[in-house]
Design an enzyme around this catalytic site. Structure first.
Site, short mmCIF file in Angstrom:
data_model
loop_
_atom_site.label_atom_id
_atom_site.label_comp_id
_atom_site.label_asym_id
_atom_site.label_seq_id
_atom_site.Cartn_x
_atom_site.Cartn_y
_atom_site.Cartn_z
N PRO A 148 0.64 -1.37 0.11
CA PRO A 148 -0.12 0.07 0.09
C PRO A 148 0.65 1.37 0.02
O PRO A 148 0.23 2.22 -0.13
CB PRO A 148 -0.74 -0.15 1.28
CG PRO A 148 -0.57 -1.36 1.74
CD PRO A 148 0.83 -2.07 1.19
N GLU A 149 2.20 1.33 0.27
CA GLU A 149 2.72 2.65 0.23
C GLU A 149 3.17 3.06 -1.12
O GLU A 149 3.28 2.46 -1.88
CB GLU A 149 4.19 2.12 1.07
CG GLU A 149 4.45 1.66 2.32
CD GLU A 149 3.60 2.36 3.33
OE1 GLU A 149 3.29 3.79 3.05
OE2 GLU A 149 3.51 2.06 4.49
N LEU A 201 -1.89 20.28 -4.10
CA LEU A 201 -2.97 20.16 -3.23
C LEU A 201 -3.30 18.54 -3.38
O LEU A 201 -4.19 18.10 -4.37
CB LEU A 201 -4.12 20.88 -4.02
CG LEU A 201 -5.45 21.08 -3.16
CD1 LEU A 201 -5.13 21.69 -2.01
CD2 LEU A 201 -6.34 21.86 -4.17
N ARG A 202 -3.05 17.73 -2.27
CA ARG A 202 -3.33 16.55 -2.01
C ARG A 202 -4.79 16.17 -1.67
O ARG A 202 -5.42 16.72 -0.65
CB ARG A 202 -2.35 15.70 -1.28
CG ARG A 202 -2.58 14.42 -0.78
CD ARG A 202 -1.81 13.57 -2.18
NE ARG A 202 -1.44 12.31 -1.61
CZ ARG A 202 -2.38 11.39 -1.59
NH1 ARG A 202 -3.68 11.65 -1.90
NH2 ARG A 202 -2.02 10.08 -1.17
N1 LIG Z 1 0.65 13.66 -11.06
C1 LIG Z 1 0.45 13.81 -9.67
N2 LIG Z 1 0.25 12.94 -8.89
C2 LIG Z 1 -0.14 13.13 -7.73
C3 LIG Z 1 -0.31 14.15 -7.20
N3 LIG Z 1 -0.58 14.10 -5.74
C4 LIG Z 1 -0.54 13.00 -5.39
N4 LIG Z 1 -0.22 12.10 -6.49
C5 LIG Z 1 -0.33 10.80 -6.69
O1 LIG Z 1 -0.75 10.32 -5.56
C6 LIG Z 1 0.31 9.39 -5.13
C7 LIG Z 1 0.71 9.82 -3.54
O2 LIG Z 1 1.22 8.93 -2.83
P1 LIG Z 1 2.39 9.05 -2.23
O3 LIG Z 1 3.68 9.30 -3.18
O4 LIG Z 1 2.43 8.00 -1.01
O5 LIG Z 1 2.46 10.63 -1.54
P2 LIG Z 1 1.38 11.04 -0.21
O6 LIG Z 1 0.33 9.92 -0.10
O7 LIG Z 1 0.91 12.30 -0.18
O8 LIG Z 1 2.33 10.85 1.03
C8 LIG Z 1 1.57 9.91 -5.81
O9 LIG Z 1 2.59 8.96 -5.98
C9 LIG Z 1 0.95 10.16 -7.40
O10 LIG Z 1 0.85 8.98 -7.86
C10 LIG Z 1 0.03 15.41 -7.93
O11 LIG Z 1 -0.03 16.54 -7.55
N5 LIG Z 1 0.40 15.07 -9.18
MG LIG Z 2 1.18 7.80 0.52
#
Ligand SMILES: Nc1nc2c(ncn2[C@@H]2O[C@H](COP(=O)(O)OP(=O)(O)O)[C@@H](O)[C@H]2O)c(=O)[nH]1
Ligand SMILES: [Mg+2]
Length: 443
Positions: free
Chosen positions: A67-68, A307-308
């Site tokens: 899941p990471e 913006l998450r």
């Molecule tokens: N292209 C894009 N993908 C994003 C963005 N925010 C999140 N994602 C996607 O969602 C995932 C978020 O998971 P992670 O890398 O674990 O970061 P976290 O969950 O925000 O700590 C990223 O790896 C991307 O695949 C963004 O601003 N742009």
């Molecule tokens: Mg994550």
């Protein structure tokens, strides 16, 4: 628990295919055809034309809890690299880069996102300036096929730890959770090996671990003679020294693949009036030569936003703003910093993106065509977004998002003023909105 290690020999088969050959109890000295003897390692070295390069060295492989996400995985790489550095003080080891794929967030339909080599996202020569690394396919070629001699599944201690008595320790223990590896009819271990279905483990056992990455070193050096060792669930290891020089050396070596940086740079110049020369964000291809005084880089004339959304809003977290709240903050930042352009990186679902566009019509996003998505994949698009965010005059990210954290680090490497970097959105009702910590690079 551990299977007997059957002996394996490999030879290049027709058209270069690797054919594993099992010799039951027989030992090495049995010659191969006409006395040629192929051991793991020999063939790859010959193929490389670097005789001896592969001989003798041992291979460290690892994987992370499924899941990471992408950006935590990048952090785990730093921890494992630190272990490799410790191992290298005693023996010749090489890190086998775990192919990317099957990530929860990488859901773009119709695009095959598995067995992705690191070179699609990162610059391998840059990684190799820090520690010896090879891709998984090279490992198979030079080690003698799709076999991993020893798999250690890292886990915590069943009994937990008593408060106030933290100690670093590692012990072989019965597996706590049900193993995600099962034996096939040849007694090999089958499981998830980055989508390489032909890969097998010869032995699997569990290690309870509480401590930083290098705590595994004595086990690898003394308790096993396996030439290839995989640490599964490597996120259970902590950093040897978070934020130290070794941490930053590894972090700085994680240079994005050139083709992705080029796409990001083109986008900056085309839509954001941003070029390295004007923004004073000069980048050296050799990261070991890059050391920029903080604040000397200016950044492009735009505000960048990460913006998450998705799982961050589904959990109703109080540190994540509503879209209206976010836009209010964005407008205020644009005004304060006299910026009339705003770049938005987000994982928001389409409906939310449309809503955002209504609230903030001037926003600029990197929106890949289907062809671009197929070419760069979700991971590449994420990197392009991060690269563009890293080059902005001012950045604001989302609370405790590792995606935002990696942008902080990138901006630190580029030498932007920390005041313009360590900012995050506050939840609409959040009382104490603590801002991110500034982690300075140790050179
Ligand atoms: N292209 C894009 N993908 C994003 C963005 N925010 C999140 N994602 C996607 O969602 C995932 C978020 O998971 P992670 O890398 O674990 O970061 P976290 O969950 O925000 O700590 C990223 O790896 C991307 O695949 C963004 O601003 N742009
Ligand atoms: Mg994550």
């Amino acid at each position: 628990m551990a299977a007997q290690s059957p002996r394996i020999r490999v030879r290049p088969g027709p058209r270069g295919l690797l054919l594993p050959l099992l010799l039951s109890a027989a030992a090495w000295p049995l010659g191969w055809a006409q006395g040629d003897e192929f051991r793991p390692g020999q063939w790859g070295a010959a193929a490389e034309g670097a005789a001896g390069a592969a001989r003798g060295r041992r291979y460290l492989l690892y994987d992370v809890n499924p899941p990471e996400g992408f950006n935590l995985r990048r952090d785990v790489y730093i921890r494992v690299a630190s272990l490799v550095k410790t191992l290298l003080r005693s023996e010749e080891w090489v890190l086998v880069l775990p192919p990317w794929g099957r990530l929860y967030h990488w859901q773009s339909p119709d695009i095959h996102q598995v067995r992705i080599p690191w070179a699609e996202f990162f610059d391998l020569p840059s990684l190799a300036r820090n520690i010896p690394v090879i891709e998984y396919e090279q490992f198979m070629a030079e080690s003698g096929g799709p076999f991993i001699e020893q798999v250690y599944v890292l886990q915590s201690y069943a009994e937990g730890w008593k408060e106030g008595t933290w100690e670093e320790k590692i012990d072989q223990r019965p597996c706590i959770d049900q193993l995600l590896y099962s034996r096939d009819k040849h007694e090999y271990y089958r499981g998830w090996f980055w989508g390489y279905e032909e890969t097998r483990g010869l032995s699997v056992s569990c290690l309870s671990v509480q401590g930083s990455a290098s705590i595994v070193a004595p086990v690898l050096l003394k308790n096993t003679s396996a030439r290839s060792v995989m640490l599964d669930r490597a996120e259970n290891l902590l950093h040897d020294h978070y934020g130290g020089k070794e941490y930053w050396d590894t972090r700085r070596s994680m240079v994005f693949a050139k083709h992705l940086r080029v796409v990001g740079d083109d986008f900056r110049s085309k839509y954001l009036n941003s070029t390295d020369a004007a923004d004073k964000t000069i980048y050296h291809e050799d990261w070991t030569k890059m050391k920029v005084k903080l604040g000397t880089s200016l950044g492009g004339p735009y505000l960048a936003v990460h913006l998450r959304r998705k799982d961050f809003v589904w959990g109703h977290r109080e540190d994540v703003p509503s879209l209206q709240g976010a836009v209010k903050t964005i407008r205020s930042l644009m005004e304060t910093h006299k910026l009339d352009r705003v770049f938005v990186a987000t994982d928001a679902v389409r409906k939310e993106c449309e809503e955002l566009k209504k609230l903030l019509p001037e926003m600029v996003r990197f929106e890949p065509t289907w062809e671009e998505l197929e070419l760069y994949k979700d991971g590449g698009i994420a990197i392009i977004d991060q690269w563009i965010c890293a080059h902005a005059r001012v950045f604001i990210g989302t609370s405790v998002s590792t995606f935002s954290f990696r942008i902080h680090e990138e901006r630190e490497i580029l030498g932007l003023d920390p005041k313009t970097t360590y900012n995050r959105f506050c939840g609409d009702q959040e009382q104490q909105c603590e801002q991110p910590t500034h982690w300075k690079i140790a050179y």
